[in-house]
Structures are given as structure tokens and as C-alpha cells.
Write a protein that holds these residues in place. Sequence first.
Motif, PDB file in Angstrom:
ATOM      1  N   ALA A  16     -35.122 -26.054  -7.534  1.00 45.19           N
ATOM      2  CA  ALA A  16     -35.371 -24.620  -7.393  1.00 45.19           C
ATOM      3  C   ALA A  16     -35.717 -24.290  -5.945  1.00 45.19           C
ATOM      4  N   GLY A  17     -35.041 -23.291  -5.394  1.00 42.09           N
ATOM      5  CA  GLY A  17     -35.303 -22.875  -4.022  1.00 42.09           C
ATOM      6  C   GLY A  17     -34.616 -23.710  -2.970  1.00 42.09           C
ATOM      7  N   ARG A  18     -33.808 -24.691  -3.376  1.00 40.84           N
ATOM      8  CA  ARG A  18     -33.115 -25.538  -2.409  1.00 40.84           C
ATOM      9  C   ARG A  18     -31.668 -25.093  -2.235  1.00 40.84           C
ATOM     10  N   PHE A  59     -25.559 -25.439  -3.812  1.00 43.35           N
ATOM     11  CA  PHE A  59     -26.695 -24.647  -4.285  1.00 43.35           C
ATOM     12  C   PHE A  59     -27.027 -23.539  -3.295  1.00 43.35           C
ATOM     13  N   VAL A  60     -27.233 -22.338  -3.851  1.00 45.32           N
ATOM     14  CA  VAL A  60     -27.528 -21.142  -3.059  1.00 45.32           C
ATOM     15  C   VAL A  60     -28.735 -20.454  -3.678  1.00 45.32           C
ATOM     16  N   VAL A  61     -29.599 -19.879  -2.835  1.00 42.65           N
ATOM     17  CA  VAL A  61     -30.771 -19.143  -3.312  1.00 42.65           C
ATOM     18  C   VAL A  61     -30.542 -17.652  -3.094  1.00 42.65           C
ATOM     19  N   HIS A  62     -30.704 -16.866  -4.165  1.00 39.96           N
ATOM     20  CA  HIS A  62     -30.517 -15.423  -4.118  1.00 39.96           C
ATOM     21  C   HIS A  62     -31.868 -14.723  -4.291  1.00 39.96           C
ATOM     22  N   ASP A  63     -32.097 -13.699  -3.503  1.00 43.68           N
ATOM     23  CA  ASP A  63     -33.316 -12.890  -3.602  1.00 43.68           C
ATOM     24  C   ASP A  63     -33.080 -11.776  -4.615  1.00 43.68           C
ATOM     25  N   LEU A  64     -33.850 -11.756  -5.700  1.00 47.02           N
ATOM     26  CA  LEU A  64     -33.703 -10.739  -6.738  1.00 47.02           C
ATOM     27  C   LEU A  64     -34.738  -9.632  -6.607  1.00 47.02           C
ATOM     28  N   GLY A  65     -35.381  -9.541  -5.446  1.00 50.20           N
ATOM     29  CA  GLY A  65     -36.378  -8.492  -5.252  1.00 50.20           C
ATOM     30  C   GLY A  65     -37.761  -8.936  -5.682  1.00 50.20           C
ATOM     31  N   THR A  66     -38.673  -7.990  -5.751  1.00 48.28           N
ATOM     32  CA  THR A  66     -40.061  -8.311  -6.087  1.00 48.28           C
ATOM     33  C   THR A  66     -40.408  -7.837  -7.490  1.00 48.28           C
ATOM     34  N   LEU A  67     -41.456  -8.439  -8.018  1.00 50.26           N
ATOM     35  CA  LEU A  67     -41.953  -8.093  -9.346  1.00 50.26           C
ATOM     36  C   LEU A  67     -43.454  -7.852  -9.247  1.00 50.26           C
ATOM     37  N   LYS A  68     -43.883  -6.651  -9.636  1.00 52.21           N
ATOM     38  CA  LYS A  68     -45.304  -6.339  -9.653  1.00 52.21           C
ATOM     39  C   LYS A  68     -45.954  -6.910 -10.906  1.00 52.21           C
ATOM     40  N   LEU A  69     -47.073  -7.611 -10.700  1.00 51.48           N
ATOM     41  CA  LEU A  69     -47.817  -8.180 -11.830  1.00 51.48           C
ATOM     42  C   LEU A  69     -49.295  -7.811 -11.694  1.00 51.48           C
ATOM     43  N   TYR A  92     -44.797 -10.310  -6.336  1.00 51.67           N
ATOM     44  CA  TYR A  92     -44.169 -11.563  -5.929  1.00 51.67           C
ATOM     45  C   TYR A  92     -42.641 -11.443  -5.900  1.00 51.67           C
ATOM     46  N   ARG A  93     -42.067 -12.282  -5.062  1.00 50.55           N
ATOM     47  CA  ARG A  93     -40.621 -12.336  -4.953  1.00 50.55           C
ATOM     48  C   ARG A  93     -40.038 -13.154  -6.114  1.00 50.55           C
ATOM     49  N   VAL A  94     -38.882 -12.698  -6.605  1.00 52.69           N
ATOM     50  CA  VAL A  94     -38.156 -13.432  -7.642  1.00 52.69           C
ATOM     51  C   VAL A  94     -36.903 -14.017  -7.011  1.00 52.69           C
ATOM     52  N   GLU A  95     -36.700 -15.311  -7.184  1.00 52.63           N
ATOM     53  CA  GLU A  95     -35.539 -15.999  -6.640  1.00 52.63           C
ATOM     54  C   GLU A  95     -34.680 -16.567  -7.759  1.00 52.63           C
ATOM     55  N   LEU A  96     -33.390 -16.594  -7.496  1.00 52.92           N
ATOM     56  CA  LEU A  96     -32.442 -17.234  -8.394  1.00 52.92           C
ATOM     57  C   LEU A  96     -31.727 -18.331  -7.623  1.00 52.92           C
ATOM     58  N   THR A  97     -31.804 -19.563  -8.101  1.00 55.94           N
ATOM     59  CA  THR A  97     -31.075 -20.671  -7.497  1.00 55.94           C
ATOM     60  C   THR A  97     -29.816 -20.916  -8.333  1.00 55.94           C
ATOM     61  N   SER A  98     -28.663 -20.800  -7.688  1.00 55.67           N
ATOM     62  CA  SER A  98     -27.405 -20.989  -8.409  1.00 55.67           C
ATOM     63  C   SER A  98     -26.663 -22.199  -7.868  1.00 55.67           C
ATOM     64  N   ARG A 102     -23.256 -21.310 -11.538  1.00 59.49           N
ATOM     65  CA  ARG A 102     -24.132 -21.418 -12.695  1.00 59.49           C
ATOM     66  C   ARG A 102     -25.560 -21.199 -12.238  1.00 59.49           C
ATOM     67  N   PHE A 103     -26.280 -20.389 -12.985  1.00 62.99           N
ATOM     68  CA  PHE A 103     -27.663 -20.106 -12.636  1.00 62.99           C
ATOM     69  C   PHE A 103     -28.532 -21.272 -13.073  1.00 62.99           C
ATOM     70  N   ALA A 104     -29.212 -21.895 -12.111  1.00 58.70           N
ATOM     71  CA  ALA A 104     -29.960 -23.121 -12.382  1.00 58.70           C
ATOM     72  C   ALA A 104     -31.457 -22.899 -12.575  1.00 58.70           C
ATOM     73  N   TYR A 105     -32.049 -22.010 -11.796  1.00 57.44           N
ATOM     74  CA  TYR A 105     -33.486 -21.730 -11.904  1.00 57.44           C
ATOM     75  C   TYR A 105     -33.741 -20.256 -11.609  1.00 57.44           C
ATOM     76  N   VAL A 106     -34.694 -19.683 -12.326  1.00 58.95           N
ATOM     77  CA  VAL A 106     -35.242 -18.374 -11.982  1.00 58.95           C
ATOM     78  C   VAL A 106     -36.703 -18.612 -11.627  1.00 58.95           C
ATOM     79  N   SER A 107     -37.098 -18.183 -10.434  1.00 57.81           N
ATOM     80  CA  SER A 107     -38.418 -18.537  -9.915  1.00 57.81           C
ATOM     81  C   SER A 107     -39.225 -17.316  -9.490  1.00 57.81           C
ATOM     82  N   LEU A 108     -40.476 -17.306  -9.889  1.00 57.25           N
ATOM     83  CA  LEU A 108     -41.442 -16.354  -9.355  1.00 57.25           C
ATOM     84  C   LEU A 108     -42.173 -17.075  -8.231  1.00 57.25           C
ATOM     85  N   VAL A 109     -41.966 -16.629  -7.000  1.00 55.86           N
ATOM     86  CA  VAL A 109     -42.509 -17.322  -5.831  1.00 55.86           C
ATOM     87  C   VAL A 109     -43.921 -16.813  -5.570  1.00 55.86           C
ATOM     88  N   LEU A 110     -44.905 -17.673  -5.799  1.00 55.76           N
ATOM     89  CA  LEU A 110     -46.308 -17.293  -5.638  1.00 55.76           C
ATOM     90  C   LEU A 110     -46.850 -17.613  -4.258  1.00 55.76           C
TER      91      LEU A 110
END
Length: 276
Positions: free
Chosen positions: A8-10, A24-34, A60-66, A79-87
Motif C-alpha cells: 500500500a502506498g508503493r 503499481f501506482v498510487v492515486h489520491d482520492l481526496g480527503t475524508l473528514k472524520l 485525512y487523505r484517502v489513497e488508492l494503490t492500483s 486492479r485496485f490493491a489497497y484503499v488507505s486512510l493516511v493518518l
Amino acid sequence: MQIQRFLAGRTGPHPLPDGEPADFVVHDLGTLKLPSGRLALAETSSLESPVIVPVEPGEYRVELTSAGVDEYYDVSEARFAYVSLVLSESEPVTVEPAVVEPDTVQWRTEPQGGIAGVPGLHGVNMSQIACLALADAEALPRDMPGEPETWYDSVLAGQDGGLFQRMDEPVAAPRGTVRAQLPNSTTGDTITLVIARELQYPILATRDREGKLTGIHVDMLVVGELAETLQAFDGQSEWAQFELEEAMRAEVLAEEAAEQRNRGFGGWLRGVFGGK
């Protein structure tokens, strides 16, 4: 679990479980308010009963590793490999099961002893027609219109296609994802959707050298230890292999035909101009 095999994130080339390379590519999916500090992870057909992961309140930022795969596969894009909330931007050095609120665990669909035999490893169970959703657990009941049983038809599918239609629009980056404001939100609370397969996705946490959380990750079982242990990786298919071989065979035949035509044309020229 080994952090070295957690991608994830690589970025860059890495081998898939069947040995084939993927980019592997990392995509920025924007931020998520929590603001509640309660991350809701759910399939879109059951938003009212998410698995909840406690984190520090914040945005926090949400990342997608594909993983980009080649033409040996039925799906030849990514193929989507990981969905990550970056803390945290700190380097993660360990990966472990994420802590989830016990009363939100999907006990009926999980094996005893934890997913893949890993103690304390819980997940999000995805149905055939659902997508993975991330949102603030307290914002969902407050900012979605109507009763929970109507959310799928009124907001996600909707008469005009809803959020699902937006996932397939060219502006989506990447296609198959969408970030949208919750319909009744007055404070910019959002929901993030990512298209998913019909599997149970483990929820993982990474920590830095000081033991602080750096991220919460949904492992979509495309690469890594869990994908192999659960035999969840959808590898090369006979159909895709046949299609590739047919395309390669057609390409070779086309090249041979072109070469034959060139030889014939060259012979004709030699006959006209007296060449040898």
C-alpha cells in the motif's frame, strides 16, 4: 505479517502472486473528514451497518494503490490493491490487524480465529453488486436522506444513475471511484466509493517506529501474504491467454503477408527494370 510484502502506498514494478510483474501506482482520492474519530467501512448495499475503526478525529487523505496488469488478464487496465486512510506521513515499519469496534464486527461471515487464521483480523464483506464505502460513522445517519433502507436506491443507484454513474465518468480519477458530499451535509462531510470484487477484505493498520498509527488499509487481496494465503488472487485466465495468443498469431501472419507482398513487388520491379 511482513511489511516488506505490504505494498500500500508503493509505486513501481512488483510481482503479483502468480509471478507476473505489475506496475503499481498510487492515486489520491481526496480527503475524508472524520470529526467523530470513527471510520466507517461498508459495502454500499449495507451502509447502515458498517465496520467501524477508531482513529484520532481529523481530516485525512484517502489513497488508492492500483496494480496495472498486462494483456494476459481478463482485466487489462488496473486492479485496485489497497484503499488507505493516511493518518501520518511517517514511514510505516509494521503492519497488523486494525482495531475495530467489537459490536460492528461481521461475526457471521468471518472464520473463527480471524481472517486467514490471523488473530484479531477482521474485514468488510462485499456482495456481488456492491462497492466499498468510506465515511464518518456519525455523518452517515445524519447526512443521508430518508431511512437507511432507501439509501441505495435514492443516492447510490438513483433514477439518474446516482453516485454509481459518476464512478464510470471520464472525470473520475481513476475510473471506478468517486468522492462526493453527503446529500444533507452542511459541513462538507463526504463519502468515498471504490469498486470492489465479491470478497471479504481484511482491514489492516500500519505503525511507525514509535508505534504510532500511520494508516488504516483495506487489503483488496490483489497482492501480498493475505492474497496468497486466502487464494483470492484472480490470476491469468485460459480465455485471456487464448485471446492473447490469437492476437499474437494474427500479428505474425500479418507481418509474413506484408513481407511476401514486398518480395513480390520487389520481383516485379526487377523484371521491369532488368535488375537481378
